[in-house]
Design a protein around this motif. Structure first.
Motif, mmCIF file in Angstrom:
data_model
loop_
_atom_site.group_PDB
_atom_site.id
_atom_site.type_symbol
_atom_site.label_atom_id
_atom_site.label_comp_id
_atom_site.label_asym_id
_atom_site.label_seq_id
_atom_site.Cartn_x
_atom_site.Cartn_y
_atom_site.Cartn_z
ATOM 1 N N ARG A 229 0.836 -1.214 0.000
ATOM 2 C CA ARG A 229 0.000 0.000 0.000
ATOM 3 C C ARG A 229 0.867 1.259 0.000
ATOM 4 O O ARG A 229 0.552 2.242 -0.675
ATOM 5 C CB ARG A 229 -0.948 -0.013 1.200
ATOM 6 N N GLU A 230 1.967 1.206 0.731
ATOM 7 C CA GLU A 230 2.882 2.340 0.738
ATOM 8 C C GLU A 230 3.511 2.529 -0.639
ATOM 9 O O GLU A 230 3.677 3.657 -1.121
ATOM 10 C CB GLU A 230 3.969 2.133 1.791
ATOM 11 N N ARG A 233 0.900 4.160 -2.861
ATOM 12 C CA ARG A 233 0.750 5.589 -2.551
ATOM 13 C C ARG A 233 1.897 6.410 -3.133
ATOM 14 O O ARG A 233 1.704 7.531 -3.609
ATOM 15 C CB ARG A 233 0.694 5.786 -1.027
ATOM 16 N N THR A 234 3.086 5.819 -3.135
ATOM 17 C CA THR A 234 4.261 6.537 -3.618
ATOM 18 C C THR A 234 4.207 6.778 -5.116
ATOM 19 O O THR A 234 4.549 7.860 -5.607
ATOM 20 C CB THR A 234 5.550 5.752 -3.273
ATOM 21 N N LYS A 236 1.447 6.040 -7.389
ATOM 22 C CA LYS A 236 0.165 6.174 -8.081
ATOM 23 C C LYS A 236 0.026 7.517 -8.786
ATOM 24 O O LYS A 236 -0.456 7.605 -9.915
ATOM 25 C CB LYS A 236 -0.980 5.975 -7.086
#
Length: 841
Positions: A229-230, A233-234, A236
Motif C-alpha cells: 500500500r505504501e 501511494r508513492t 500512483k
C-alpha cells in the motif's frame, strides 16, 4: 424507385443464423461472395450451442477465424445478447480486425463508451489489456460493472492469456524501497531454507531464485499489505517518466490482486520480487465474469487447461470445442530438424546456411532469450523485441529484409507469404515468470513441462503460414529442442495437422543418409519453388488430419476448484480438491508438486498436517521447495561402488535402449552445460545426470535439502567430488563468498561422511583467479571456461564412441573409452580442472 423501402438492408440487423447473415450483408467487399465451407461448418455448430456460456472455437490460421468471430458477434447483437466485444492480443491486431469488419460492411468502433456499442448497434474491438487491467473502463472488483458485456470473443486466446497473466503479477525491482522491505521481512525465512541461497538473493546473483515458504507468507500478510500500500501511494500519482514501470504496477496490476494476496506466491531473484498466482481471479473484472456468452478462439493448440485456470471457463464446454470436420486446411510447411537428420551438424553450420538463404528470401529466427539473440547478432539484419516488434514486422511484410531475429515471441504476430519463407525455432522457449521457473525446476522432464514447451513451439511455427495457400519451411534446431522432440517423445503433444506435416518431413528424411547442408538445401529449394510432387504429397498427408477433442487436465480442474474455494474462504474444500488431483496423478514428480499445493491450503486449517504433507512431497520429489520447517534428513551416497565401466554400461542399457536416443539426450545435456546467467538449476541437474552417464553416482544436496554443495559425485573407493556451480558468474575473479561456500560445503561433507572418505573440492567458474583478500580451500580446483569446453568435448566424443557399439559394447570396451577420453577418477581432475591463483595486489 425507392428500393430501400423494400426492407432488404434491415435483414442484416434481424437475422441471427450467421451464414444467412453473411449472405445478406449489403456492403461487404467483393471478395466475400460466399463463406468458406469451414466457416459455415463452425457457424452451424456454434448456433446450435450458442446458449452455452463458454465455448471454444478451433480453426487453423488463415481459415477465416476473424470473419467467423465477427459474424458470431453480429448474430448475438441481432438476438439481443449485447453489448458485443471482440478482443485481440495487441493494438496492432485491433486495426486488422477493424479493417476486416469494415470490409464486411459491419459497424465497429474502438470507443468502449460509444452509445452505438451500448445500444447493440456496433461491435467494440479492443486489445486484451484494455479489458483486463486495474483501471479497466469495464469496472474492477467492488466497483462492479461499469460497462456491461453481453457477448465477447477472445481471439488468439493463448496470446491473450500471456498478456493477462502478466497483468496479474507484481514485480518489484531493487532499489525500490518496497523490494528492500519485502526482502528484509522474509530474509530469515529464506535463510532457514538455504543460507547460501539467501546470501545469493541478497547479493542479486543472476542464477538464483527462491520461493518464500507459504507459512511465512501467510503469517506476514499484514506487513505485506502495508508494504504494498505504501508502494502504491508513492507511485500512483508520480509524474516522473522514469517510474513508468512502478506506476504501471501501482495503477494497473496491484488493484487486480490486492484482495487475493493471501493466495499469491512470492519469489525473489536477481534483484526482483515477483508476486503472482497459479490461477487468476478473473472475477475481478465483473463484466467479463458475468458475460452471457464467452467465445474463445484459437488455432489448433491441443491443451486448453489454461482456459480453466486463467479464465475460469466451464470445463464441460471447453472439452467439446467447435471446429471444422477436418484440420487439413492449414498452410504448407516442410518441417526439418537438421540435427536429428545428421547429429554431427552444428548450430554454426545451420546459422551460416540460413544466412545464405536470407539473401533471397526473408528468414525469421525465434530465439528464447536476449542471451541467445547475441549468437545470431553477426548475421541478423534486425533483432526485434517488444518495443520495436511491430515496426520490424511491418518491414518484413513490405519486402525483402533478410534474416530477422524475434526474441521470445511465439504468438501474436502475422508473417504471411513473402514476409517469412523460412522460419527457424532455435531452442526451447524460456519460461516467462520466476514462479514458472521455480516450478519448472520441480517438474523438469515431466509431461507437464514438455507439453507447455511444445505448445509454445507450435504457436511459433504458425507465425509463417497465415492462410491455407501460404507456405513456409520450418527449421527446428538446438540440442535441447531436438532432445525433447525425440528422446522424450514430445511429438505426440503437437496437433494432428502439425504431426502429419512433421511425419511427412520424416519420410523425406529417410531419403537422406546423414545429409549435408547442401542436401538439405536441395529439399528446401524444391519446396520454396513449389515442386508439384511435394505439394501433392503434402496435401495428401494432411487431408485426413482431424481436430482433437478439447483437453483439460485433471490437474487444471482441481487447481481451479481449489482456488475458487479458497477465494470463498473454504480451505477444507480447497484441500480436498487438491487431494483428488494427487490421487489421480501417477508420476511421483508431479504428485509431489500437487501435494505442495495441497499443503498450502491445508496450512490454513491444520499447520501441523500441512508440514507432514510437505515432508512426504519432498520425499517423492527432492526438488520440491520450500522444505518443511523441521528439515529433510540427508541420505548419503554409497562410498563403495561397482567398477565405473560396469555402472556406466548398466545405466546406458537400462535407460537408453536406442543409442540414437542416448546421443540426442547427451547433446541436450551438453547444450545446458554452459556459462550463462539464470541457468544454475538446469546446470546443476545436468552435471549430476552426466555423472550417471559415465558410471558414477550423484546428488544435488543444496537443491534438495538446503544444505551442502550444489552437486556431489561419488566415485567409489570412498572418493567424492564436492562441486559448487557458479556458471552464472560474469566477473573475472572468484568472489570471497564463493570461496567461503566451497569451504562450507567441504565442512558439510566431513560432517556427513566422516574422516574415512575423501573429497576434492571443485568450483565451476569462468575464471581461476581468486578475489584479493579471499581464501580458497587449500585443495580446491576450478573448472574454467576452457576446461568446461574440454569436458563437453570429452562427454560428446565418449557418447558417440560408446553408442556406435552393439548394446554399447562390453565392460572392457567401455572402460577403455572412459580412460581414452580422460573420464576416469585417476585423470579427471588433472585433465578438466586447474588450481586457483590469488589475485595480485
Amino acid at each position: 424507385m425507392d428500393f430501400k423501402s423494400l426492407g432488404g438492408g434491415s435483414a442484416a440487423d434481424k437475422l441471427i443464423v450467421p451464414r444467412d447473415l453473411f449472405n445478406v450483408l449489403p456492403a461487404k467487399a467483393p471478395r466475400y461472395q460466399y463463406p468458406r465451407d469451414v466457416q459455415a461448418d463452425v457457424w452451424n455448430q456454434w448456433f446450435s450451442r450458442r446458449n452455452e456460456r463458454d465455448l471454444t472455437i478451433k480453426m487453423n490460421t488463415g481459415s477465416g477465424k476473424t470473419v467467423v468471430g465477427l459474424l458470431i458477434l453480429k448474430s448475438c447483437l441481432n438476438e439481443g445478447a449485447g453489448p458485443a466485444v471482440y478482443v485481440t492480443p495487441t493494438p496492432y491486431l485491433v486495426q486488422q480486425v477493424i479493417k476486416e469488419g469494415r470490409d464486411l460492411g459491419l459497424e465497429l468502433t474502438e470507443d468502449a463508451r460509444s452509445p452505438r456499442v451500448m445500444s447493440g448497434k456496433a461491435i467494440l474491438v479492443i486489445n486484451v489489456h484494455k479489458l483486463i487491467n486495474g483501471q479497466s473502463v469495464f469496472g474492477v472488483g467492488s466497483e462492479g460493472v461499469e460497462i456491461p458485456i453481453g457477448s465477447v470473443v477472445i481471439d488468439d486466446v493463448h496470446a491473450c492469456l500471456a498478456e493477462t497473466e502478466e497483468q496479474f503479477s507484481i514485480k518489484l525491482v531493487s532499489p525500490a524501497q518496497a523490494y528492500k522491505d519485502l526482502l528484509k521481512l522474509f530474509s530469515s525465512d529464506l535463510e532457514h531454507q538455504s543460507l547460501s541461497g539467501a546470501t545469493e538473493i541478497t547479493e542479486q546473483e543472476p542464477n538464483r531464485n527462491m520461493l518464500v515458504p507459504y507459512w511465512a507468507w501467510a503469517s506476514k500478510q499484514q506487513q505485506v499489505q502495508q508494504i504494498l500500500r505504501e508502494f502504491v501511494r508513492t507511485f500512483k500519482n508520480d509524474k516522473d517518466k522514469d517510474n513508468k514501470e512502478h506506476k504501471d504496477i501501482a495503477l494497473f496490476r496491484y488493484p487486480l490482486i490486492k484482495d487475493h494476496l493471501n493466495l499469491c506466491e512470492c519469489v525473489f531473484g536477481e534483484g526482483e520480487a515477483e508476486i503472482s498466482l497459479r490461477c487468476l481471479p478473473i472475477s475481478v473484472i465483473p463484466s467479463f465474469q458475468s458475460a452471457q456468452r464467452r467465445i474463445f478462439m484459437s488455432a489448433t493448440v491441443s491443451d486448453d487447461s489454461v482456459l480453466v485456470t486463467h479464465f475460469d471457463a466451464a470445463p464441460e464446454s471447453v472439452q467439446k470445442p467447435i471446429h471444422p470436420e477436418s484440420s487439413g486446411d492449414i498452410g504448407d510447411r516442410m518441417i526439418l530438424v537438421p540435427q536429428e537428420l545428421n547429429p554431427s551438424l552444428t548450430d554454426d553450420q545451420v546459422k551460416e546456411y540460413l544466412k545464405h538463404c536470407a539473401q533471397t528470401v526473408n528468414v525469421v529466427v525465434i530465439v528464447p532469450s536476449k542471451f541467445r539473440a547475441k549468437y545470431w547478432a553477426d548475421v541478423a539484419a534486425a533483432t526485434l523485441s517488444t518495443d520495436d516488434l511491430q515496426a520490424g514486422v511491418a518491414k518484413l511484410r513490405q519486402g525483402q529484409v533478410g534474416l530477422v531475429v524475434l526474441v521470445n515471441k511465439y504468438d501474436g504476430i502475422d508473417l504471411p507469404d513473402d514476409a517469412c519463407r523460412i522460419l527457424a525455432i532455435d531452442g526451447l522457449p524460456d519460461v516467462r515468470g520466476r514462479l514458472e521457473k521455480i516450478e519448472q525446476g520441480m517438474l523438469f522432464g515431466s509431461d507437464q513441462v514438455i507439453r507447455g514447451s511444445i505448445q509454445r513451439i507450435e504457436q511459433g511455427m504458425g507465425r509463417g503460414i497465415r492462410s491455407n495457400e501460404d507456405y513456409c519451411a520450418v527449421f527446428l534446431m538446438g540440442r535441447s529442442l531436438t532432445s525433447h522432440l525425440y528422446a522424450r517423445n514430445a511429438k505426440s503433444f503437437f496437433s494432428a495437422a502439425t504431426r502429419a506435416q512433421l511425419e511427412l518431413s520424416e519420410q523425406l528424411a529417410k531419403q537422406f543418409n546423414n545429409p549435408s547442408i547442401n542436401d538439405i538445401h536441395q529439399a528446401v529449394r524444391q519446396f520454396i519453388k513449389r515442386d508439384p510432387d511435394w505439394i501433392q504429397a503434402s496435401k495428401a498427408a494432411i487431408v485426413g488430419a482431424k481436430y482433437a477433442t478439447g483437453q483439460t487436465s485433471h490437474i487444471a480442474l482441481s487447481q481451479r476448484r481449489a482456488f475458487n474455494s479458497a477465494v470463498n474462504g473454504d480451505y477444507r474444500d480447497a484441500q480436498s480438491a487438491m487431494q483428488s488431483a494427487v490421487n489421480a496423478e501417477k508420476t511421483d514428480k508431479t504428485k509431489a508438486w500437487l501435494m505442495l499445493q495441497m499443503a498450502e491450503y491445508q496450512h490454513h486449517t491444520d499447520a501441523v498436517q500441512s508440514q507432514l504433507i510437505l515432508k512426504e512431497a519432498v520425499r517423492l520429489n527432492p526438488q520440491i521447495t520450500p522444505r518443511p520447517l523441521e528439515g529433510i534428513e540427508y541420505t548419503k551416497l554409497p562410498s563403495h561402488l561397482a567398477e565405473q565401466a560396469n555402472l556406466c554400461l548398466h545405466h546406458l542399457r537400462q535407460n537408453y535402449p536406442n543409442p540414437n536416443t542416448f546421443i540426442l539426450q547427451m547433446n541436450a545435456y551438453l547444450e545446458a552445460l554452459i556459462f550463462k546467467p539464470g541457468t544454475a538449476p538446469v546446470f546443476e541437474k545436468t552435471l549430476a545426470d552426466l555423472a550417471l552417464a559415465i558410471g558414477y553416482l550423484s546428488q544435488t544436496p543444496e537443491g534438495t535439502t538446503g544444505r551442502g554443495p550444489d552437486v556431489l559425485w561419488s566415485l567409489g573407493r570412498q572418493k567424492f567430488y564436492v562441486i559448487e556451480c557458479k556458471n552464472g558468474a560474469t566477473v573475472d575473479t572468484i568472489a570471497k563468498d564463493y570461496c567461503n561456500q566451497l569451504t562450507g560445503s567441504m565442512t558439510w561433507f566431513t560432517d556427513k561422511y566422516g574422516p574415512t572418505c575423501t573429497a576434492t573440492p571443485i568450483m565451476v567458474h569462468p575464471a581461476s583467479i581468486i578475489e584479493y583478500a579471499a581464501t580458497m580451500h587449500p585443495n580446491a580446483r576450478v573448472i574454467t571456461t576452457a576446461h568446461l569446453g574440454a569436458l563437453r568435448t570429452a562427454f560428446r566424443e565418449f557418447a558417440k564412441a560408446v553408442a556406435s557399439k552393439p548394446r554399447y559394447g562390453t565392460e572392457t570396451e567401455v572402460a577403455q573409452l572412459l580412460a581414452h577420453f580422460k573420464l576416469t577418477e585417476e585423470v579427471f581432475v588433472s585433465q578438466f580442472t586447474v588450481s586457483p591463483r590469488a589475485a595480485k595486489k
